[in-house]
Design an enzyme around this catalytic site. Sequence first.
Site, PDB file in Angstrom:
ATOM      1  N   SER A   1      32.647  38.661  52.287  1.00  0.00           N
ATOM      2  CA  SER A   1      32.425  39.791  51.393  1.00  0.00           C
ATOM      3  C   SER A   1      32.107  41.054  52.206  1.00  0.00           C
ATOM      4  O   SER A   1      32.950  41.534  52.945  1.00  0.00           O
ATOM      5  CB  SER A   1      31.310  39.449  50.389  1.00  0.00           C
TER       6      SER A   1
ATOM      7  N   HIS B   1      35.184  34.463  44.071  1.00  0.00           N
ATOM      8  CA  HIS B   1      34.596  35.120  45.251  1.00  0.00           C
ATOM      9  C   HIS B   1      33.921  34.111  46.178  1.00  0.00           C
ATOM     10  O   HIS B   1      33.956  34.253  47.398  1.00  0.00           O
ATOM     11  CB  HIS B   1      33.594  36.180  44.797  1.00  0.00           C
TER      12      HIS B   1
ATOM     13  N   ASP C   1      39.672  36.008  42.854  1.00  0.00           N
ATOM     14  CA  ASP C   1      38.378  36.664  43.111  1.00  0.00           C
ATOM     15  C   ASP C   1      37.927  37.442  41.874  1.00  0.00           C
ATOM     16  O   ASP C   1      38.683  38.219  41.304  1.00  0.00           O
ATOM     17  CB  ASP C   1      38.506  37.613  44.303  1.00  0.00           C
TER      18      ASP C   1
END
Length: 804
Positions: free
Chosen positions: A672, A779, A745
């Site tokens: 991330s 994610h 995601d």
Amino acid sequence: MKKLLTFLFLGMSFSAVKAQENVTYQKPPKEILELADYQRAPSVNMDSKKEYLLLSYRNTYKTLDDLNQEEMRLGGLRINPITNISSTVTYINNLKLRKVKDKNEIQVKGLPENARITNVSWSPNEKKIAFTNTTNSGVELWIIDVVSATANKITSDNLNANLGSPFNWMNDNETLLVKLLPKNRKALIDDKKSLPKGPTVSTADGSKSQNRTFQDLLKNKTDEANFESLVTSELYKISISGKSELFKAADIYAGESFSPDGKYLMLTTIQKPFSYIVPLSRFPQKTTIYDVSGKEIKTVNEVPLNEIMPKGFSSVRKGKRNMGWRADKAATLSYVEALDEGDQAKAVPFRDEIFVWEAPFTNAATSFFKTKQRYGGIMWGNDNYAIVYDSWYDTRNSKTYLVNPSNTSAEAKIISDRNSQDIYSDPGDFETKRNEFNKYVLAIENDNAYLIGNGFTKNGQFPFIDEFNLKTQKTKRLYTSTYTDKKEDLLSVEDFKKGEVLVMIQSKNEYPNYFMRNIKSKNSLTQITAFANPFVSIKNVYKEVIKYKRKDGVELSGTLYLPANYDRTAKKEKLPLLIWAYPAEFKDKNSAGQSDKNPNEFTFPNYGSFVYWVTKGYAVLDDASFPIIGEGTTEPNDTFIPQLVSNAEAAIDAVDKLGFINRKKVAVGGHSYGAFMTANLLTHSNLFACGIARSGAYNRTLTPFGFQSEQRNFWDVPEVYAGMSPFNTADKMKTPLLLVHGDADNNPGTFTLQSERYFQALKGLGAPVRLVLLPKEAHGYAAKDNILHLLWEQDQFLEKYLKN
């Protein structure tokens, strides 16, 4: 709805010139596989009487089939339209009970076959446990009798769990308020083959609406209709014997909360119009109070569509917020209203005002307290004591007030005024206990409250328990953990008079287990659980928290791992180094330099770090400090790149100074925002041989109204957005990079498109880059096949570009 697609891993071959590879799932080498393929220990939940433990078991990973269920993405939700529950839920597959004083676990009898359990909830008197089970076609309600450890099904699979838990216990311990699918539910619309009747049109009236880049939003009228169908429920009262009675007709019930005395019910429903630019949490809402017979008492709040928000993390919406029942009263609401219209840019003496409102709400609400900063929460105690919190993001200031609920004219006492990021000065959190309404309130014994603190200091971590006198505001230390070879987490005070405290103790090679400590009886320990270490193969790896400084004097730290057989004295072999990190923003150097790392924390390898590779002969610096500091009027991101490079240089220098590594063989990785960090480090420094970036964002113009901890928008500081975006400097990036992203995601800002476009730019400019898209993953990654393949990809990449 999504259908299973043939998965494809895109990227440049390690040895070929093809643009794509048809790769089947692979597994990492034996050393890593035996760590990754383990059985997860159960989670533990203890009743308030300290009589029973509930042990919940689940699989270590999901399967690809779990991720391949039907799914609709609407209003910020991901829903399975067949089973009517979130498609992202993680299920429990078995439940066991155990008396705290016994050692034998009792298998709960009568559980559903091939159980998929979630929404586990004890009854108010803790004699029953309710849970939902998901079948192939819906969600059922089940009840466990604790004493007999027997489960029984109460309903068919017709619950609606699309907006979270579909049931609430009523105070009689015999009845639950349950959301069921409407009998006349509208069929879902599949308009893939139908022709549109017109365009989709959104408008703006000139008001500023600086919203983050949300995902899974409604897009058209069909989405609106399907969303309404999926989240609409009928409310029923259902007894534990299965008897049901309609309580409220079909509506979009987004929140149900009984008053502490059980005589009133607060229902919040979602209203129209829906929005295409914000998720359902910002749709119009209406909150109404009913008595338990269903009679309407009063509408206590109506919130309009909230598409317009002032800029800044301390800004909020207008109107009543944080409405809920006061835990220490039978039936009194509390709520907050902004005194600055929710706009942090407006200068006012007080930001928020707290109100209380007593049932049956025939009188007006009364003002309780005004906060100088943004309201941060309240802990109710009794008629004389309550704790109020406020904070302000820009200054990172946090205040704690001791207030008298019965005397609003009395001056509140500030008992804590600190930098919220200064972990060394953290006084801890106040303990709570269940009151006569079975609600948690401030624990008060003889005018004393109690605080449990993490105990971070410059010399290590030493958790503590303090006694705080509410009359004198003086603090007395009752207990400090003195372990230097173990880590002790103080979880809760279970008996204030006897001094019994629930704790968790672990070491780097001892799995975390629960104990009862008596701080009044020679700190005696009674072990409650005895979970074994599933990672025996790395129990002897070397582990140390190292501290070092970057060039400007900011203190940094990281957890260093070395292979178990590495000779740290001779240091003949210079190891390749892997650094895993995640940047964090600070407003002062002192807080940025503090360490929350404990070398005695159990070594728990997982796909979110590089720790696995200590078994392959690598040195690993895990959770390396990467502070980004902006003091005074300077914002952290104004100097993001130079600080990023300085952090990396300091980390490499520190491990190199110890004599363990070949500094020409260093890799960096992150997930991330850590992926964003990795791309920038490879672009703007020559410190690394290669890097691994997972599920990141690389073009900040695609998140123009802020990202991470950046409050300013692109038009405020275009040079910051442009300078921080590695996409804009892709022509300068020539270091080998492994890009990984879940192809589903759901995180705001980290669209899968971010990695796809960055890969295309790097590939077109001649950089050595490989892109791996993990099928069906959001994610965070969940499926076993994907995670094992990810570990294989990373191992192959590191062996080629770093080790060899």
